[in-house]
Design an enzyme around this catalytic site. Structure first.
Site, PDB file in Angstrom:
ATOM      1  CG  ASP A  78      -1.692   1.214   1.459  1.00 51.64           C
ATOM      2  OD1 ASP A  78      -1.581   2.146   0.645  1.00 51.64           O
ATOM      3  OD2 ASP A  78      -2.445   1.268   2.453  1.00 51.64           O
ATOM      4  CB  VAL A  79       1.803   3.775  -2.607  1.00 53.56           C
ATOM      5  CG1 VAL A  79       2.245   2.789  -3.672  1.00 53.56           C
ATOM      6  CG2 VAL A  79       0.436   4.375  -2.919  1.00 53.56           C
ATOM      7  CG  ASN A 105      -0.088   4.535 -12.358  1.00 59.80           C
ATOM      8  OD1 ASN A 105      -0.611   5.289 -13.169  1.00 59.80           O
ATOM      9  ND2 ASN A 105      -0.686   3.424 -11.928  1.00 59.80           N
ATOM     10  CE1 TYR A 178      -7.864  10.843  -9.470  1.00 62.68           C
ATOM     11  CE2 TYR A 178      -8.245  12.769 -10.843  1.00 62.68           C
ATOM     12  CZ  TYR A 178      -7.704  11.507 -10.666  1.00 62.68           C
ATOM     13  OH  TYR A 178      -6.992  10.929 -11.690  1.00 62.68           O
TER      14      TYR A 178
END
Ligand code: BGC
Length: 280
Positions: A78-79, A105, A178
């Site tokens: 999990d980044v 990404n 976002y």
């Protein structure tokens, strides 16, 4: 059978301009990340395919990349988790020795009107899309600084490609978390480029427009939705993940050596104010 609105990309021969380089692509088990991982492998790089949940698909991507005659591994992480990101880089170093290319990404959407947006939705997006890019870039930069230029491999000590979005400049009602994350990615990218350029580390972003991936399926899956989407795309076709992969291969290669601190918009002119084509 492709849908009637499907537009095939021109085929092209891919020179192995990344031969000998080691790449890590986050969020590479689907959509843009998967295409980028395949594209880098096709261009000759060894590729670490990061994923968070889709073990099976990540393994398939790895197999497909190995078909290009390069090494590939799948790395679960999990980044947004600092320890997991550290462990991921260690796995990559154990397998490949170093890393030359990071494509940060991994990203997600949790859409809601601003007054209905939960803190959880806000945090989920900022944590993965922005903090995740910081955590991965930090580990990559530590390695680039430690190692310096690898003679005969690349003239740069390292390359970071941040996956941004047209929404780093186009405000997006109902998607404030976002858009804020991608606006943040732009400043993170530029600040890192400014700081790291003297060390021969290049940092750039790709800003995709509407690309045919699972993240925006409702926007393209029916002919009606597709027609509506095309009102926003002067080039009158949806982007394919391979459009982004080609841009990533170029930016990661020494062909792009003087490109640093910039965003390459791959959006069929979506950022060219299509509403003004006939008005104003
Ligand atoms: C979003 C997609 C959207 C596209 C264009 C991307 O960054 O993830 O959902 O279709 O921008 O608006």
């Amino acid at each position: 059978m492709p849908a009637p609105h499907n537009t095939a990309l021109p085929s092209y021969a891919c020179p192995r301009i990344l031969a000998g380089q080691k790449a890590l692509v986050t969020g590479a088990s689907s959509g843009i990340g998967k295409a980028v991982a395949l594209g880098l492998g096709r261009a000759g790089a060894d590729v670490a395919v990061n994923y968070n949940t889709k073990d099976e698909i990540a393994r398939e991507v790895v197999e497909e990349i190995r078909g290009f005659g390069v090494q590939a591994i799948a790395v679960k992480a999990d980044v947004a988790d600092e320890d997991a990101v550290r462990a991921m880089f260690k796995t990559v170093f154990d397998a490949f020795g170093t890393v030359d290319i990071l494509v940060a990404n991994a990203g997600l959407q949790r859409d809601a009107k601003i007054d209905e947006m939960t803190l959880e939705q806000w945090k989920a997006v900022i944590d993965v899309n922005l903090t995740g890019q910081f955590l991965c870039a930090r580990e990559a930069v530590r390695e680039f600084k430690r190692r310096g230029v690898r003679e005969g491999v690349s003239v740069a000590a390292g390359k970071i490609i941040c996956m941004s979005s047209v929404h780093q400049v186009i405000p997006w009602a109902g998607h404030a978390n976002y858009a804020a994350s991608k606006g943040g990615v732009d400043m993170l990218m530029q600040s890192m480029a400014q700081e790291l350029a003297p060390l021969r580390i290049r940092v750039n972003s790709i800003a995709p427009g509407a690309i045919r991936t699972p993240i925006n399926r409702p926007a393209w899956e029916t002919p009606e939705a597709y027609a509506k989407l095309m009102e926003l795309v002067p080039y009158k076709r949806i982007g394919e993940p391979e459009d982004i992969a080609q841009a990533a291969v170029f930016l990661a290669s020494d062909m792009a050596d003087y490109i640093n601190g910039t965003t390459l918009f791959v959006d069929g002119a979506m950022t060219c104010y299509p509403g003004f084509a006939t008005g104003g």
